[in-house]
Design a protein around this motif. Structure first.
Motif, PDB file in Angstrom:
ATOM      1  N   ASN A  97      53.036   7.004   8.769  1.00  0.00           N
ATOM      2  CA  ASN A  97      51.620   7.393   8.776  1.00  0.00           C
ATOM      3  C   ASN A  97      50.929   7.170   7.436  1.00  0.00           C
ATOM      4  O   ASN A  97      49.708   7.341   7.338  1.00  0.00           O
ATOM      5  CB  ASN A  97      51.510   8.881   9.126  1.00  0.00           C
ATOM      6  N   ASP A  98      51.662   6.767   6.406  1.00  0.00           N
ATOM      7  CA  ASP A  98      51.114   6.738   5.041  1.00  0.00           C
ATOM      8  C   ASP A  98      50.751   5.312   4.608  1.00  0.00           C
ATOM      9  O   ASP A  98      51.628   4.495   4.310  1.00  0.00           O
ATOM     10  CB  ASP A  98      52.131   7.348   4.069  1.00  0.00           C
ATOM     11  N   TYR A  99      49.461   5.034   4.559  1.00  0.00           N
ATOM     12  CA  TYR A  99      48.955   3.732   4.125  1.00  0.00           C
ATOM     13  C   TYR A  99      48.297   3.817   2.741  1.00  0.00           C
ATOM     14  O   TYR A  99      47.596   2.902   2.342  1.00  0.00           O
ATOM     15  CB  TYR A  99      47.921   3.203   5.125  1.00  0.00           C
ATOM     16  N   SER A 100      48.518   4.902   2.029  1.00  0.00           N
ATOM     17  CA  SER A 100      47.773   5.158   0.793  1.00  0.00           C
ATOM     18  C   SER A 100      47.950   4.065  -0.258  1.00  0.00           C
ATOM     19  O   SER A 100      47.015   3.780  -1.024  1.00  0.00           O
ATOM     20  CB  SER A 100      48.167   6.522   0.217  1.00  0.00           C
ATOM     21  N   THR A 101      49.123   3.455  -0.330  1.00  0.00           N
ATOM     22  CA  THR A 101      49.359   2.396  -1.327  1.00  0.00           C
ATOM     23  C   THR A 101      49.564   1.026  -0.683  1.00  0.00           C
ATOM     24  O   THR A 101      49.945   0.073  -1.360  1.00  0.00           O
ATOM     25  CB  THR A 101      50.591   2.733  -2.194  1.00  0.00           C
ATOM     26  N   THR A 102      49.331   0.930   0.614  1.00  0.00           N
ATOM     27  CA  THR A 102      49.549  -0.327   1.334  1.00  0.00           C
ATOM     28  C   THR A 102      48.305  -1.202   1.255  1.00  0.00           C
ATOM     29  O   THR A 102      47.232  -0.819   1.728  1.00  0.00           O
ATOM     30  CB  THR A 102      49.897  -0.055   2.815  1.00  0.00           C
ATOM     31  N   ASP A 103      48.452  -2.388   0.680  1.00  0.00           N
ATOM     32  CA  ASP A 103      47.316  -3.297   0.535  1.00  0.00           C
ATOM     33  C   ASP A 103      47.184  -4.245   1.722  1.00  0.00           C
ATOM     34  O   ASP A 103      46.079  -4.638   2.091  1.00  0.00           O
ATOM     35  CB  ASP A 103      47.465  -4.099  -0.763  1.00  0.00           C
ATOM     36  N   VAL A 104      48.305  -4.629   2.307  1.00  0.00           N
ATOM     37  CA  VAL A 104      48.286  -5.492   3.497  1.00  0.00           C
ATOM     38  C   VAL A 104      49.406  -5.039   4.433  1.00  0.00           C
ATOM     39  O   VAL A 104      50.538  -4.809   3.982  1.00  0.00           O
ATOM     40  CB  VAL A 104      48.496  -6.981   3.140  1.00  0.00           C
ATOM     41  N   MET A 105      49.084  -4.907   5.711  1.00  0.00           N
ATOM     42  CA  MET A 105      50.095  -4.577   6.706  1.00  0.00           C
ATOM     43  C   MET A 105      50.517  -5.863   7.413  1.00  0.00           C
ATOM     44  O   MET A 105      49.674  -6.607   7.920  1.00  0.00           O
ATOM     45  CB  MET A 105      49.543  -3.584   7.737  1.00  0.00           C
ATOM     46  N   VAL A 106      51.827  -6.124   7.428  1.00  0.00           N
ATOM     47  CA  VAL A 106      52.362  -7.309   8.089  1.00  0.00           C
ATOM     48  C   VAL A 106      53.201  -6.868   9.286  1.00  0.00           C
ATOM     49  O   VAL A 106      54.063  -5.994   9.159  1.00  0.00           O
ATOM     50  CB  VAL A 106      53.227  -8.144   7.120  1.00  0.00           C
ATOM     51  N   ASN A 126      46.051   0.980  13.955  1.00  0.00           N
ATOM     52  CA  ASN A 126      46.357   1.823  12.795  1.00  0.00           C
ATOM     53  C   ASN A 126      45.872   1.185  11.496  1.00  0.00           C
ATOM     54  O   ASN A 126      45.365   1.874  10.603  1.00  0.00           O
ATOM     55  CB  ASN A 126      47.864   2.083  12.713  1.00  0.00           C
ATOM     56  N   ALA A 127      46.030  -0.143  11.382  1.00  0.00           N
ATOM     57  CA  ALA A 127      45.574  -0.839  10.174  1.00  0.00           C
ATOM     58  C   ALA A 127      44.057  -0.733  10.040  1.00  0.00           C
ATOM     59  O   ALA A 127      43.541  -0.500   8.933  1.00  0.00           O
ATOM     60  CB  ALA A 127      46.006  -2.302  10.216  1.00  0.00           C
ATOM     61  N   TRP A 128      43.343  -0.893  11.139  1.00  0.00           N
ATOM     62  CA  TRP A 128      41.882  -0.731  11.096  1.00  0.00           C
ATOM     63  C   TRP A 128      41.516   0.659  10.588  1.00  0.00           C
ATOM     64  O   TRP A 128      40.680   0.806   9.685  1.00  0.00           O
ATOM     65  CB  TRP A 128      41.308  -0.929  12.490  1.00  0.00           C
ATOM     66  N   ALA A 129      42.136   1.676  11.183  1.00  0.00           N
ATOM     67  CA  ALA A 129      41.794   3.054  10.823  1.00  0.00           C
ATOM     68  C   ALA A 129      42.191   3.393   9.390  1.00  0.00           C
ATOM     69  O   ALA A 129      41.564   4.253   8.752  1.00  0.00           O
ATOM     70  CB  ALA A 129      42.469   4.029  11.791  1.00  0.00           C
ATOM     71  N   ALA A 130      43.223   2.736   8.877  1.00  0.00           N
ATOM     72  CA  ALA A 130      43.706   3.021   7.526  1.00  0.00           C
ATOM     73  C   ALA A 130      42.934   2.266   6.448  1.00  0.00           C
ATOM     74  O   ALA A 130      43.126   2.526   5.259  1.00  0.00           O
ATOM     75  CB  ALA A 130      45.186   2.681   7.422  1.00  0.00           C
ATOM     76  N   GLY A 131      42.093   1.312   6.843  1.00  0.00           N
ATOM     77  CA  GLY A 131      41.376   0.509   5.856  1.00  0.00           C
ATOM     78  C   GLY A 131      42.271  -0.521   5.191  1.00  0.00           C
ATOM     79  O   GLY A 131      42.086  -0.846   4.015  1.00  0.00           O
ATOM     80  N   THR A 132      43.238  -1.052   5.965  1.00  0.00           N
ATOM     81  CA  THR A 132      44.203  -2.012   5.438  1.00  0.00           C
ATOM     82  C   THR A 132      44.168  -3.295   6.254  1.00  0.00           C
ATOM     83  O   THR A 132      44.412  -3.253   7.459  1.00  0.00           O
ATOM     84  CB  THR A 132      45.627  -1.420   5.492  1.00  0.00           C
ATOM     85  N   PRO A 133      43.878  -4.452   5.655  1.00  0.00           N
ATOM     86  CA  PRO A 133      43.926  -5.711   6.398  1.00  0.00           C
ATOM     87  C   PRO A 133      45.321  -5.962   6.969  1.00  0.00           C
ATOM     88  O   PRO A 133      46.327  -5.573   6.371  1.00  0.00           O
ATOM     89  CB  PRO A 133      43.562  -6.756   5.337  1.00  0.00           C
ATOM     90  N   ALA A 134      45.365  -6.629   8.128  1.00  0.00           N
ATOM     91  CA  ALA A 134      46.637  -6.874   8.803  1.00  0.00           C
ATOM     92  C   ALA A 134      46.882  -8.367   8.991  1.00  0.00           C
ATOM     93  O   ALA A 134      45.948  -9.135   9.250  1.00  0.00           O
ATOM     94  CB  ALA A 134      46.657  -6.175  10.161  1.00  0.00           C
ATOM     95  N   VAL A 135      48.153  -8.753   8.853  1.00  0.00           N
ATOM     96  CA  VAL A 135      48.611 -10.106   9.164  1.00  0.00           C
ATOM     97  C   VAL A 135      49.591  -9.963  10.326  1.00  0.00           C
ATOM     98  O   VAL A 135      50.628  -9.319  10.188  1.00  0.00           O
ATOM     99  CB  VAL A 135      49.300 -10.770   7.958  1.00  0.00           C
ATOM    100  N   LEU A 136      49.255 -10.563  11.472  1.00  0.00           N
ATOM    101  CA  LEU A 136      49.989 -10.300  12.704  1.00  0.00           C
ATOM    102  C   LEU A 136      50.418 -11.588  13.394  1.00  0.00           C
ATOM    103  O   LEU A 136      49.806 -12.641  13.220  1.00  0.00           O
ATOM    104  CB  LEU A 136      49.115  -9.488  13.673  1.00  0.00           C
ATOM    105  N   SER A 137      51.455 -11.462  14.213  1.00  0.00           N
ATOM    106  CA  SER A 137      51.889 -12.602  15.018  1.00  0.00           C
ATOM    107  C   SER A 137      50.930 -12.803  16.199  1.00  0.00           C
ATOM    108  O   SER A 137      50.179 -11.896  16.557  1.00  0.00           O
ATOM    109  CB  SER A 137      53.323 -12.374  15.512  1.00  0.00           C
ATOM    110  N   PRO A 138      50.943 -13.993  16.806  1.00  0.00           N
ATOM    111  CA  PRO A 138      49.985 -14.315  17.877  1.00  0.00           C
ATOM    112  C   PRO A 138      50.383 -13.694  19.215  1.00  0.00           C
ATOM    113  O   PRO A 138      50.820 -14.383  20.136  1.00  0.00           O
ATOM    114  CB  PRO A 138      50.035 -15.844  17.929  1.00  0.00           C
ATOM    115  N   GLU A 139      50.177 -12.392  19.329  1.00  0.00           N
ATOM    116  CA  GLU A 139      50.602 -11.670  20.524  1.00  0.00           C
ATOM    117  C   GLU A 139      49.434 -11.389  21.462  1.00  0.00           C
ATOM    118  O   GLU A 139      48.286 -11.283  21.047  1.00  0.00           O
ATOM    119  CB  GLU A 139      51.270 -10.356  20.122  1.00  0.00           C
TER     120      GLU A 139
END
Length: 266
Positions: A97-106, A126-139
């Motif tokens: 649940n902790d995105y405080s120091t996460t700059d990018v979620m992969v 979760n990445a949207w709500a945390a204010g963290t850009p996400a890099v995701l696979s094409p799912e």
């Protein structure tokens, strides 16, 4: 996040593309106790994180070489990973649940899972709500929510992940745009809206679906089909076990072969 439940009158699914016949789509909840990214980090891109189960991570991102490559480029790899377990306490221990120091979620899954219909878009929400850009696979789950490149960056390999995070580090406008876009998109998954969707489904959609004669007939048909499948599996399992015992010699005396019966008759 499971196989279709054929005995159910109504089934709740977490992806709109999975809603067929007796299924109703309701988006998944956000991570409980979500801690957003610290605003003081600004457009810093240093800490890259994966949060999830081991079997859901692309093999290229689960090696020491991957960690070394990121370190050489000035990134830190924060892998909060567990083997699947039914003990929910394990998840809180790993700070999912902790995105405080996460700059990018992969979140790059193995290619064979990209077409899965049962997997929800929870990591993106979760990445949207945390204010963290996400890099995701094409799912499938992510694609059905995507409206623009600002929703998330797509990658199919470790090399493409590196390309994406380097783009975020070098382009402050892109990074900030994804954060602002995520704040707007996350509104659709606020707990109040998800509660309202559950109320609508339980008090309006479900009664409307199960009260009609056609729905009752379809429900009976699904039950009979599911029971027939179970009976078929049981018959095949029993037949396989009997055949194995017969060829191994176990129980052979109790079940004479046809040629033995003829010999005994003579």
């Amino acid at each position: 996040d499971r196989r279709p439940q054929l005995l159910a009158d109504v089934e709740i699914v977490q992806n709109a593309s999975s809603a067929e016949n007796f299924q109703i789509f309701i988006p998944s909840w956000l991570q409980p106790g979500l801690i957003p990214r610290d605003l003081s980090r600004g457009n810093t891109v240093e800490e890259i994180a994966y949060v999830g189960a081991r079997k859901q991570l692309h093999a290229e991102l689960a090696t020491p070489e991957w960690v070394d490559t990121l370190r050489a480029l000035g990134f830190r790899w924060d892998m909060r990973m567990i083997a699947f377990a039914s003990n929910d306490q394990l998840y809180s221990d790993h700070r999912w649940n902790d995105y405080s120091t996460t700059d990018v979620m992969v979140a790059l899954r193995p290619p064979e899972l990209w077409a899965a219909r049962s997997k929800p878009a929870a990591k993106l929400q979760n990445a949207w709500a945390a204010g963290t850009p996400a890099v995701l696979s094409p799912e499938r789950a992510y694609k059905e929510l995507r409206r623009s490149e600002l929703d998330y960056l797509e990658a199919r390999s470790a090399a493409e992940v590196i390309e994406a995070v380097r783009a975020l580090r070098s382009n402050a406008s892109l990074y900030r745009g994804m954060v602002l876009n995520g704040e707007e998109r996350a509104r659709d998954y606020h707990p109040d809206r998800v509660v309202a969707r559950w109320i609508e489904a339980l008090w309006e959609e479900v009664p409307a679906r199960v009260d009609g004669p056609a729905q009752r007939l379809l429900a009976h048909a699904r039950r009979y089909r599911a029971l027939a499948r179970r009976a078929g599996r049981g018959w095949r399992t029993g037949r396989t076990a009997w055949s194995g015992a017969r060829h191994s010699g176990h129980g052979a005396a109790a079940i004479p072969r046809e040629d033995d019966s003829a010999r005994y008759a003579r």
